[in-house]
Design a protein around this motif. Structure first.
Motif, PDB file in Angstrom:
ATOM      1  N   GLY A 124       0.828  -1.210   0.000  1.00 33.02           N
ATOM      2  CA  GLY A 124       0.000   0.000   0.000  1.00 33.02           C
ATOM      3  C   GLY A 124       0.859   1.255   0.000  1.00 33.02           C
ATOM      4  N   VAL A 125       1.891   1.249   0.846  1.00 33.46           N
ATOM      5  CA  VAL A 125       2.796   2.408   0.919  1.00 33.46           C
ATOM      6  C   VAL A 125       3.448   2.619  -0.450  1.00 33.46           C
ATOM      7  CG1 VAL A 125       4.944   3.271   1.931  1.00 33.46           C
ATOM      8  CG2 VAL A 125       3.276   2.113   3.379  1.00 33.46           C
ATOM      9  N   ARG A 126       3.880   1.510  -1.033  1.00 36.77           N
ATOM     10  CA  ARG A 126       4.589   1.560  -2.327  1.00 36.77           C
ATOM     11  C   ARG A 126       3.662   2.064  -3.440  1.00 36.77           C
ATOM     12  NH1 ARG A 126       6.681  -4.220  -3.487  1.00 36.77           N
ATOM     13  NH2 ARG A 126       8.490  -3.744  -2.208  1.00 36.77           N
ATOM     14  N   LEU A 127       2.434   1.562  -3.463  1.00 37.23           N
ATOM     15  CA  LEU A 127       1.507   1.973  -4.527  1.00 37.23           C
ATOM     16  C   LEU A 127       1.129   3.446  -4.378  1.00 37.23           C
ATOM     17  CD1 LEU A 127      -0.031   1.132  -7.043  1.00 37.23           C
ATOM     18  CD2 LEU A 127      -1.923   0.376  -5.587  1.00 37.23           C
ATOM     19  N   ARG A 128       0.911   3.890  -3.137  1.00 40.98           N
ATOM     20  CA  ARG A 128       0.580   5.314  -2.941  1.00 40.98           C
ATOM     21  C   ARG A 128       1.756   6.184  -3.390  1.00 40.98           C
ATOM     22  NH1 ARG A 128      -2.084   2.979   1.458  1.00 40.98           N
ATOM     23  NH2 ARG A 128      -0.369   3.289   2.916  1.00 40.98           N
ATOM     24  N   ALA A 129       2.971   5.712  -3.143  1.00 44.34           N
ATOM     25  CA  ALA A 129       4.155   6.477  -3.586  1.00 44.34           C
ATOM     26  C   ALA A 129       4.230   6.521  -5.110  1.00 44.34           C
ATOM     27  CB  ALA A 129       5.420   5.857  -2.999  1.00 44.34           C
ATOM     28  N   VAL A 139       1.668   6.281  -7.247  1.00 39.95           N
ATOM     29  CA  VAL A 139       0.586   7.154  -7.728  1.00 39.95           C
ATOM     30  C   VAL A 139       0.968   8.614  -7.477  1.00 39.95           C
ATOM     31  CG1 VAL A 139      -1.826   7.834  -7.356  1.00 39.95           C
ATOM     32  CG2 VAL A 139      -1.215   5.408  -7.435  1.00 39.95           C
ATOM     33  N   ALA A 140       1.518   8.879  -6.288  1.00 41.03           N
ATOM     34  CA  ALA A 140       1.904  10.253  -5.929  1.00 41.03           C
ATOM     35  C   ALA A 140       2.927  10.790  -6.910  1.00 41.03           C
ATOM     36  CB  ALA A 140       2.467  10.274  -4.514  1.00 41.03           C
ATOM     37  N   SER A 141       3.871   9.924  -7.285  1.00 37.46           N
ATOM     38  CA  SER A 141       4.909  10.379  -8.202  1.00 37.46           C
ATOM     39  C   SER A 141       4.333  10.646  -9.593  1.00 37.46           C
ATOM     40  CB  SER A 141       6.030   9.334  -8.182  1.00 37.46           C
ATOM     41  OG  SER A 141       6.598   9.184  -9.411  1.00 37.46           O
ATOM     42  N   GLU A 142       3.372   9.822 -10.033  1.00 38.76           N
ATOM     43  CA  GLU A 142       2.702  10.065 -11.329  1.00 38.76           C
ATOM     44  C   GLU A 142       1.955  11.400 -11.318  1.00 38.76           C
ATOM     45  OE1 GLU A 142       2.534   8.487 -14.216  1.00 38.76           O
ATOM     46  OE2 GLU A 142       3.899   6.906 -13.563  1.00 38.76           O
ATOM     47  N   MET A 143       1.352  11.724 -10.147  1.00 41.37           N
ATOM     48  CA  MET A 143       0.479  12.888 -10.092  1.00 41.37           C
ATOM     49  C   MET A 143       1.187  14.145  -9.586  1.00 41.37           C
ATOM     50  SD  MET A 143      -2.998  11.190  -8.686  1.00 41.37           S
ATOM     51  CE  MET A 143      -4.004  12.500  -9.346  1.00 41.37           C
ATOM     52  N   GLY A 144       2.424  13.983  -9.127  1.00 43.03           N
ATOM     53  CA  GLY A 144       3.157  15.126  -8.584  1.00 43.03           C
ATOM     54  C   GLY A 144       2.500  15.688  -7.339  1.00 43.03           C
ATOM     55  N   THR A 145       2.014  14.787  -6.485  1.00 43.71           N
ATOM     56  CA  THR A 145       1.331  15.206  -5.262  1.00 43.71           C
ATOM     57  C   THR A 145       1.905  14.399  -4.097  1.00 43.71           C
ATOM     58  OG1 THR A 145      -0.868  15.506  -4.329  1.00 43.71           O
ATOM     59  CG2 THR A 145      -0.557  13.509  -5.567  1.00 43.71           C
ATOM     60  N   PRO A 146       1.823  14.892  -2.855  1.00 45.63           N
ATOM     61  CA  PRO A 146       2.367  14.094  -1.747  1.00 45.63           C
ATOM     62  C   PRO A 146       1.565  12.800  -1.547  1.00 45.63           C
ATOM     63  CG  PRO A 146       1.804  16.329  -1.030  1.00 45.63           C
ATOM     64  CD  PRO A 146       1.300  16.190  -2.422  1.00 45.63           C
ATOM     65  N   ALA A 147       2.271  11.727  -1.174  1.00 49.22           N
ATOM     66  CA  ALA A 147       1.592  10.447  -0.963  1.00 49.22           C
ATOM     67  C   ALA A 147       0.547  10.558   0.145  1.00 49.22           C
ATOM     68  CB  ALA A 147       2.620   9.370  -0.622  1.00 49.22           C
ATOM     69  N   SER A 148       0.783  11.502   1.077  1.00 45.92           N
ATOM     70  CA  SER A 148      -0.162  11.641   2.202  1.00 45.92           C
ATOM     71  C   SER A 148      -1.534  12.139   1.740  1.00 45.92           C
ATOM     72  CB  SER A 148       0.414  12.609   3.235  1.00 45.92           C
ATOM     73  OG  SER A 148       0.692  13.830   2.600  1.00 45.92           O
ATOM     74  N   SER A 149      -1.616  12.697   0.509  1.00 46.87           N
ATOM     75  CA  SER A 149      -2.917  13.197   0.038  1.00 46.87           C
ATOM     76  C   SER A 149      -3.718  12.079  -0.631  1.00 46.87           C
ATOM     77  CB  SER A 149      -2.708  14.352  -0.955  1.00 46.87           C
ATOM     78  OG  SER A 149      -2.062  13.845  -2.125  1.00 46.87           O
ATOM     79  N   ILE A 150      -3.113  10.894  -0.729  1.00 47.33           N
ATOM     80  CA  ILE A 150      -3.770   9.796  -1.460  1.00 47.33           C
ATOM     81  C   ILE A 150      -4.356   8.774  -0.501  1.00 47.33           C
ATOM     82  CG2 ILE A 150      -3.336   7.851  -3.029  1.00 47.33           C
ATOM     83  CD1 ILE A 150      -1.176   9.779  -4.255  1.00 47.33           C
ATOM     84  N   ASN A 151      -5.619   8.477  -0.704  1.00 46.36           N
ATOM     85  CA  ASN A 151      -6.285   7.443   0.080  1.00 46.36           C
ATOM     86  C   ASN A 151      -6.528   6.257  -0.851  1.00 46.36           C
ATOM     87  OD1 ASN A 151      -7.836   5.924   1.774  1.00 46.36           O
ATOM     88  ND2 ASN A 151      -9.677   7.194   1.547  1.00 46.36           N
ATOM     89  N   LEU A 152      -5.691   5.261  -0.718  1.00 44.29           N
ATOM     90  CA  LEU A 152      -5.760   4.088  -1.601  1.00 44.29           C
ATOM     91  C   LEU A 152      -5.163   2.918  -0.831  1.00 44.29           C
ATOM     92  CD1 LEU A 152      -5.836   2.556  -4.394  1.00 44.29           C
ATOM     93  CD2 LEU A 152      -3.632   3.644  -4.898  1.00 44.29           C
ATOM     94  N   ASN A 153      -5.867   1.801  -0.800  1.00 46.01           N
ATOM     95  CA  ASN A 153      -5.388   0.652  -0.042  1.00 46.01           C
ATOM     96  C   ASN A 153      -5.039  -0.507  -0.952  1.00 46.01           C
ATOM     97  OD1 ASN A 153      -5.366   0.949   2.861  1.00 46.01           O
ATOM     98  ND2 ASN A 153      -7.545   1.460   2.636  1.00 46.01           N
ATOM     99  N   VAL A 154      -4.179  -1.378  -0.458  1.00 49.32           N
ATOM    100  CA  VAL A 154      -3.980  -2.681  -1.097  1.00 49.32           C
ATOM    101  C   VAL A 154      -4.428  -3.716  -0.070  1.00 49.32           C
ATOM    102  CG1 VAL A 154      -2.317  -4.299  -2.078  1.00 49.32           C
ATOM    103  CG2 VAL A 154      -2.077  -1.852  -2.526  1.00 49.32           C
ATOM    104  N   VAL A 155      -5.345  -4.598  -0.486  1.00 47.28           N
ATOM    105  CA  VAL A 155      -5.919  -5.568   0.452  1.00 47.28           C
ATOM    106  C   VAL A 155      -5.849  -6.972  -0.166  1.00 47.28           C
ATOM    107  CG1 VAL A 155      -7.485  -3.849   1.459  1.00 47.28           C
ATOM    108  CG2 VAL A 155      -8.277  -5.233  -0.472  1.00 47.28           C
ATOM    109  N   GLY A 156      -6.284  -7.958   0.604  1.00 51.43           N
ATOM    110  CA  GLY A 156      -6.374  -9.327   0.091  1.00 51.43           C
ATOM    111  C   GLY A 156      -5.138 -10.144   0.417  1.00 51.43           C
TER     112      GLY A 156
END
Ligand code: NAD
Length: 316
Positions: free
Chosen positions: A158-163, A165-182
């Motif tokens: 989850g930490v890795r995916l948010r990072a 996405v954040a890098s693609e969007m040029g936004t801090p990872a802390s602004s992203i709410n996205l989970n990896v589950v299962g």
């Protein structure tokens, strides 16, 4: 407050976890166990130097004191607040993946047997892979309340995916709410349908310009690529171990995607959970589309089948 953490298996992952725990001042005492006593004792001496540097007033943090010692499995189980299981084995030449799985299962079963009786309020954190299968087996064997047995699960993913996405969007990872589950690994599930960035649906921003599957695949392949390049992957998971241990010892009631028991499915896999001193306090409901839920349940059924086969074959 006591803060004694035991680590069983001090290969690259166990040692890096100890290093992270010391540098982040998470534990006052680290007790290390390994079946290879020379390795264990070497790691104790190396990490005792880290503790000495950390304790020096010139170090950042102002000289926090911690000790590192060697221990048996039984001592770790009887005395530690948190017991981190990082024991594992590498592939040997000619071994099939099923034989290797059975070996890993046997290792973890022998460890839990050697630990008995386990301190009643200890929390067990399983890191060894396959993490959901092994967490499920440890939960069955340990004789502790279900919430006190958890696995690192998909927290790092989850930490890795948010990072990513954040890098693609040029936004801090802390602004992203996205989970990896299962189930951790190829079938883990990113919760794209409910993901947000700065509280706006991610679907409308990222998804129109970048394909989420590519990012999720990059996230899944990252560990393999690291192992291919340098032989092991220890620092990311060590940082996760340190933060999960801190959440438990400090009773933070913070939410983490850890592998834990789901009564409905009879096994452990990752869903967001509130962590506190007693381990998993409760599972946090996660909104999934019908298709996402079906995908997650399919991989959980496969996990259940694998657990049944290692139990049924007497491999353990
Ligand atoms: N969950 C995750 O995201 C994640 C990430 C990285 C690594 N891992 C897993 O962590 C585990 C450890 O990785 P590693 O690279 O350090 O492995 P490794 O095989 O190099 O080291 C494992 C250590 O366990 C010890 N060991 C074996 N049997 C033991 C026993 N019965 N009792 C005590 N110690 C025992 C070995 O002597 C060795 O020191 C592996 O299972 C790996 O797959 C998980």
């Amino acid at each position: 407050m006591t803060s004694r953490i035991g680590i069983i298996g001090v290969g690259p992952v166990g040692a890096a976890a100890a290093y992270a725990l010391l540098l982040q001042h998470v534990a006052r005492e680290l007790w290390l166990a390994d079946i290879k006593l020379d390795r264990r004792d070497g790691q104790v001496r190396d990490l005792a130097d880290v503790a000495a540097v950390v304790a020096d007033p010139k170090s950042p943090g102002g000289g926090a004191r911690a000790t590192v010692r060697a221990a048996t499995h039984h001592e770790v189980a009887a005395e530690c607040d948190i017991i981190v299981i990082t024991a594992g084995s590498k592939y040997t030449i000619g071994e099939t993946s099923m034989q290797h799985l059975y070996r890993k299962v046997s290792i973890v079963r022998s460890i839990v047997a050697a630990m008995q009786p386990i301190r009643r309020d200890a929390v067990l954190l399983v890191v060894s892979n396959p993490v959901d299968l092994l967490t499920s087996l440890v939960k069955e064997m340990a004789g502790l309340p279900a919430g006190q047995v958890l696995g690192t699960g998909t927290e790092l993913d989850g930490v890795r995916l948010r990072a990513l996405v954040a890098s693609e969007m040029g936004t801090p990872a802390s602004s992203i709410n996205l989970n990896v589950v299962g189930v951790h690994g190829p079938s883990q599930l990113a919760t794209w349908s409910t993901a947000t960035v700065n509280d706006q649906p991610l679907q409308q921003t990222l998804l129109s310009t970048h394909h989420p599957t590519l990012l999720a695949d990059e996230c899944k392949r990252r560990s393999e690529a690291i192992v291919h390049a340098k032989g092991s992957t220890e620092y990311g998971i060590a940082a996760v171990i340190a933060r999960l241990c801190a959440a438990i010892l400090d009773d933070t009631q913070s939410v983490h995607a850890v592998s834990h028991f789901q009564a409905e499915f009879g096994c452990c896999f990752s869903l967001p959970a509130v962590l506190g001193r007693e381990g998993v306090v409760r599972t946090v409901a996660v909104e999934l589309t019908e298709a996402e839920r079906a995908e997650m349940e399919r991989s959980v059924r496969l996990l259940r089948g694998r657990i049944g086969s290692v139990e049924g074959d007497g491999a353990v």
